[in-house]
Scaffold this active site. Structure first.
Site, PDB file in Angstrom:
ATOM      1  N   PRO A   2     -33.016 -39.840  44.635  1.00  0.00           N
ATOM      2  CG  PRO A   2     -30.719 -39.827  44.281  1.00  0.00           C
ATOM      3  CD  PRO A   2     -31.764 -39.491  45.287  1.00  0.00           C
ATOM      4  CD  GLU A   3     -37.847 -43.001  41.619  1.00  0.00           C
ATOM      5  OE1 GLU A   3     -38.164 -43.948  40.885  1.00  0.00           O
ATOM      6  OE2 GLU A   3     -38.669 -42.288  42.210  1.00  0.00           O
ATOM      7  CE  LYS A  51     -34.160 -46.155  44.604  1.00  0.00           C
ATOM      8  NZ  LYS A  51     -35.189 -45.910  45.635  1.00  0.00           N
ATOM      9  NE  ARG A 151     -27.970 -55.543  50.669  1.00  0.00           N
ATOM     10  CZ  ARG A 151     -26.867 -54.797  50.774  1.00  0.00           C
ATOM     11  NH1 ARG A 151     -25.725 -55.332  51.104  1.00  0.00           N
ATOM     12  NH2 ARG A 151     -26.912 -53.502  50.545  1.00  0.00           N
ATOM     13  CG  ASN A 191     -42.605 -43.023  46.466  1.00  0.00           C
ATOM     14  OD1 ASN A 191     -43.275 -44.055  46.437  1.00  0.00           O
ATOM     15  ND2 ASN A 191     -43.005 -41.921  47.063  1.00  0.00           N
ATOM     16  NE  ARG A 283     -40.072 -41.848  49.960  1.00  0.00           N
ATOM     17  CZ  ARG A 283     -39.233 -41.740  48.924  1.00  0.00           C
ATOM     18  NH1 ARG A 283     -38.324 -42.666  48.724  1.00  0.00           N
ATOM     19  NH2 ARG A 283     -39.291 -40.712  48.101  1.00  0.00           N
TER      20      ARG A 283
END
Ligand code: ZN
Length: 295
Positions: A2-3, A51, A151, A191, A283
């Site tokens: 999932p994005e 995410k 981060r 992706n 990917r």
């Protein structure tokens, strides 16, 4: 995987379902062993960045969830279901699970990946959620959460401006296709959005970050916010403009929702050229070699 759009949607849904009240939590599979730290406590907010999800149950009691490639939630109304499969975590509303499942909850298992937006359970009717297969499901301290935020790059869905994104891309020799997958450059972009944002910008995925025009990066950032927000609301990712779709008017058909993602070997909607694919940053990247020539 999932994005950001899915993650932010889960955060909103889970807060609407459980927020501001004590929540019951357990870990039937035995791999999440810290449920006692949060079980029965009030869920103060649900944070989403990139995410990552953070369920805030008070100081140093943040449930961190990263779904990774395999993780998924299911949800439903009415009583808890018998434990099945590798059930990492359950979260439920003690009063709501005593009520019978409503007529609108005839399909209690709703995997985001199969959710086309129809027949959706209203979030306030969600009595329980189940989590299976996440990459991470652990309790974070406030300090751990802050470190995570440091981060991560800016998140288009959290109202972050393009400045950090532009700065990080412009100082890198890596390709823009790699950089868009780097969560410290743009948090939440995955992706599908990588491929589609590059196509919409007519940008060659192999262009080094430092060579991409700043104006192009700013418009990619703006485009990411608009597309990801729309995908949150619609529960599907549609990146094609109606004028470019073979069917033109009305809702995008499944096979015309994306310009290039998973369309390798098929003709580009704009130029008719075959869409190409190759692995980039772990990917599959998809692109049109004719439309995407800009640097
Ligand atoms: Zn094309």
């Amino acid at each position: 995987m999932p994005e950001g759009n899915e993650i932010h949607r889960w955060a909103e849904r889970h807060y609407a379902a459980f927020g501001g009240r004590p929540v019951r939590v357990d870990g039937p599979q035995g791999r999440f062993t810290d449920s006692a730290v949060i079980d029965g406590r009030k869920l103060e907010r649900v944070m989403a960045v990139g995410k990552h999800l953070g369920y805030d149950f008070g100081k140093d009691r943040i449930l961190h969830v990263h779904l990774g490639l395999q993780g998924d939630f299911t949800e439903g109304s009415g009583p808890l279901l018998p434990v099945r499969g590798a059930l990492r975590l359950r979260m439920w509303n003690a009063a709501a699970v005593k009520k019978p499942a409503g007529p609108d909850a005839s399909k209690p298992h709703r995997w985001y990946s199969e959710d086309d937006g129809s027949d959706n359970l209203a979030p306030e009717k969600v009595a329980w959620v189940e989590l299976r297969g996440p990459m991470d499901c652990t309790i974070y301290s406030q300090e751990m959460w802050e470190k995570l935020l440091q981060r991560l790059g800016p998140d288009p869905l959290n109202g972050d401006g393009p400045e950090k994104f532009v700065k990080r891309v412009k100082k890198s020799r890596k390709t823009i296709g790699e950089l868009l997958m780097d969560q410290s450059v743009a948090a939440g972009v995955g992706n599908i959005f990588r491929a589609e944002l590059l196509f919409r910008a007519k940008l060659n995925p192999f262009t080094p970050g430092k060579d991409v025009a700043e104006s192009t990066l700013r418009s990619i950032w703006k485009d990411a916010g608009v597309l990801m927000k729309a995908a949150m609301v619609d529960r599907r990712i549609v990146t094609t403009k109606p004028k470019d779709r073979p069917h033109g008017k009305g809702q995008a058909l499944k096979e015309e929702a994306h310009y290039v993602y998973r369309r390798q070997g098929r003709p580009c909607f704009v130029s008719g050229t075959k869409i190409l694919t190759e692995v980039m940053a772990g990917r599959n990247l998809f692109w049109c070699p004719v439309c995407q020539v800009a640097a």
